[in-house]
Design a protein around this motif. Structure first.
Motif, PDB file in Angstrom:
ATOM      1  N   TYR A  24       0.819  -1.210   0.000  1.00 57.19           N
ATOM      2  CA  TYR A  24       0.000   0.000   0.000  1.00 57.19           C
ATOM      3  C   TYR A  24       0.858   1.266   0.000  1.00 57.19           C
ATOM      4  O   TYR A  24       0.366   2.347   0.267  1.00 57.19           O
ATOM      5  CB  TYR A  24      -0.935   0.009   1.211  1.00 57.19           C
ATOM      6  N   GLY A  25       2.123   1.132  -0.275  1.00 61.29           N
ATOM      7  CA  GLY A  25       3.035   2.269  -0.233  1.00 61.29           C
ATOM      8  C   GLY A  25       2.607   3.406  -1.148  1.00 61.29           C
ATOM      9  O   GLY A  25       2.634   4.574  -0.748  1.00 61.29           O
ATOM     10  N   ALA A  26       2.213   3.085  -2.384  1.00 66.96           N
ATOM     11  CA  ALA A  26       1.801   4.133  -3.324  1.00 66.96           C
ATOM     12  C   ALA A  26       0.518   4.807  -2.853  1.00 66.96           C
ATOM     13  O   ALA A  26       0.380   6.027  -2.942  1.00 66.96           O
ATOM     14  CB  ALA A  26       1.620   3.552  -4.722  1.00 66.96           C
ATOM     15  N   LEU A  27      -0.416   4.020  -2.339  1.00 65.84           N
ATOM     16  CA  LEU A  27      -1.662   4.571  -1.829  1.00 65.84           C
ATOM     17  C   LEU A  27      -1.390   5.497  -0.644  1.00 65.84           C
ATOM     18  O   LEU A  27      -1.947   6.591  -0.555  1.00 65.84           O
ATOM     19  CB  LEU A  27      -2.608   3.443  -1.415  1.00 65.84           C
ATOM     20  N   GLU A  28      -0.508   5.064   0.245  1.00 61.50           N
ATOM     21  CA  GLU A  28      -0.160   5.884   1.408  1.00 61.50           C
ATOM     22  C   GLU A  28       0.486   7.200   0.977  1.00 61.50           C
ATOM     23  O   GLU A  28       0.130   8.272   1.473  1.00 61.50           O
ATOM     24  CB  GLU A  28       0.785   5.113   2.321  1.00 61.50           C
ATOM     25  N   ALA A  29       1.430   7.116   0.049  1.00 64.20           N
ATOM     26  CA  ALA A  29       2.109   8.333  -0.421  1.00 64.20           C
ATOM     27  C   ALA A  29       1.120   9.293  -1.070  1.00 64.20           C
ATOM     28  O   ALA A  29       1.190  10.506  -0.855  1.00 64.20           O
ATOM     29  CB  ALA A  29       3.217   7.961  -1.409  1.00 64.20           C
ATOM     30  N   ASP A  30       0.178   8.751  -1.837  1.00 61.24           N
ATOM     31  CA  ASP A  30      -0.845   9.594  -2.479  1.00 61.24           C
ATOM     32  C   ASP A  30      -1.720  10.276  -1.432  1.00 61.24           C
ATOM     33  O   ASP A  30      -2.022  11.461  -1.541  1.00 61.24           O
ATOM     34  CB  ASP A  30      -1.692   8.752  -3.426  1.00 61.24           C
ATOM     35  N   ILE A  32      -0.986  10.950   1.715  1.00 59.16           N
ATOM     36  CA  ILE A  32      -0.190  11.949   2.428  1.00 59.16           C
ATOM     37  C   ILE A  32      -0.112  13.232   1.610  1.00 59.16           C
ATOM     38  O   ILE A  32      -0.276  14.340   2.137  1.00 59.16           O
ATOM     39  CB  ILE A  32       1.212  11.398   2.763  1.00 59.16           C
ATOM     40  N   ALA A  33       0.116  13.085   0.313  1.00 57.47           N
ATOM     41  CA  ALA A  33       0.190  14.260  -0.570  1.00 57.47           C
ATOM     42  C   ALA A  33      -1.145  14.999  -0.607  1.00 57.47           C
ATOM     43  O   ALA A  33      -1.183  16.244  -0.597  1.00 57.47           O
ATOM     44  CB  ALA A  33       0.603  13.838  -1.976  1.00 57.47           C
ATOM     45  N   ARG A  34      -2.256  14.265  -0.647  1.00 57.17           N
ATOM     46  CA  ARG A  34      -3.576  14.883  -0.678  1.00 57.17           C
ATOM     47  C   ARG A  34      -3.856  15.655   0.613  1.00 57.17           C
ATOM     48  O   ARG A  34      -4.411  16.757   0.578  1.00 57.17           O
ATOM     49  CB  ARG A  34      -4.649  13.827  -0.914  1.00 57.17           C
ATOM     50  N   VAL A  35      -3.492  15.088   1.761  1.00 61.79           N
ATOM     51  CA  VAL A  35      -3.731  15.773   3.039  1.00 61.79           C
ATOM     52  C   VAL A  35      -2.852  17.025   3.135  1.00 61.79           C
ATOM     53  O   VAL A  35      -3.314  18.081   3.578  1.00 61.79           O
ATOM     54  CB  VAL A  35      -3.491  14.826   4.237  1.00 61.79           C
ATOM     55  N   ARG A  36      -1.608  16.920   2.688  1.00 63.30           N
ATOM     56  CA  ARG A  36      -0.728  18.103   2.702  1.00 63.30           C
ATOM     57  C   ARG A  36      -1.293  19.215   1.816  1.00 63.30           C
ATOM     58  O   ARG A  36      -1.274  20.389   2.187  1.00 63.30           O
ATOM     59  CB  ARG A  36       0.672  17.719   2.245  1.00 63.30           C
ATOM     60  N   ALA A  37      -1.791  18.836   0.632  1.00 59.54           N
ATOM     61  CA  ALA A  37      -2.375  19.833  -0.278  1.00 59.54           C
ATOM     62  C   ALA A  37      -3.611  20.473   0.349  1.00 59.54           C
ATOM     63  O   ALA A  37      -3.819  21.683   0.256  1.00 59.54           O
ATOM     64  CB  ALA A  37      -2.717  19.189  -1.614  1.00 59.54           C
TER      65      ALA A  37
END
Length: 116
Positions: A24-30, A32-37
């Protein structure tokens, strides 16, 4: 004797199928990026005020004999969500006043003759 499914009762002679654990690494990274944005584009002052109102209401409810006389929490939660507070931020705010629930281990026992 305590029944333990798969150990001393209802055992299966076949080997268990392999359990594939997805990455789930890619899902997690996505995410995290969405929450930061989201945090970058929302109005931080509005979120802060909404979370302070939630905390104040939670405190009032914690110290009121009859909760119906205390602050109404649900409208404040809705406002916090509308301000774009995350579920984690709201949960942490409530936990500041109420703490975390920690369920202990669940122990299931079998009683001969019991139906359930």
């Amino acid at each position: 004797q305590t029944v333990v499914v798969g150990v001393n009762r209802f055992t299966d002679a076949e080997a268990a199928p392999p359990m594939v654990r997805p990455d789930y690494g890619a899902l997690e990274a996505d995410q995290i990026a969405r929450v930061r944005a989201l945090r970058h584009r929302r109005d931080a002052g509005t979120v802060d005020r909404a979370l302070r109102a939630v905390r104040s209401a939670a405190r009032d409810l914690n110290h009121t004999e009859r909760p119906s006389e205390g602050a109404r929490l649900m409208p404040l939660l809705v406002e916090a969500v509308r301000a774009r507070a995350t579920v984690g931020e709201i949960s942490d705010t409530l936990a500041t006043e109420w703490g975390h629930h920690g369920a202990g281990p669940v122990r299931l026992e079998h009683t001969e003759g019991a139906r359930g």
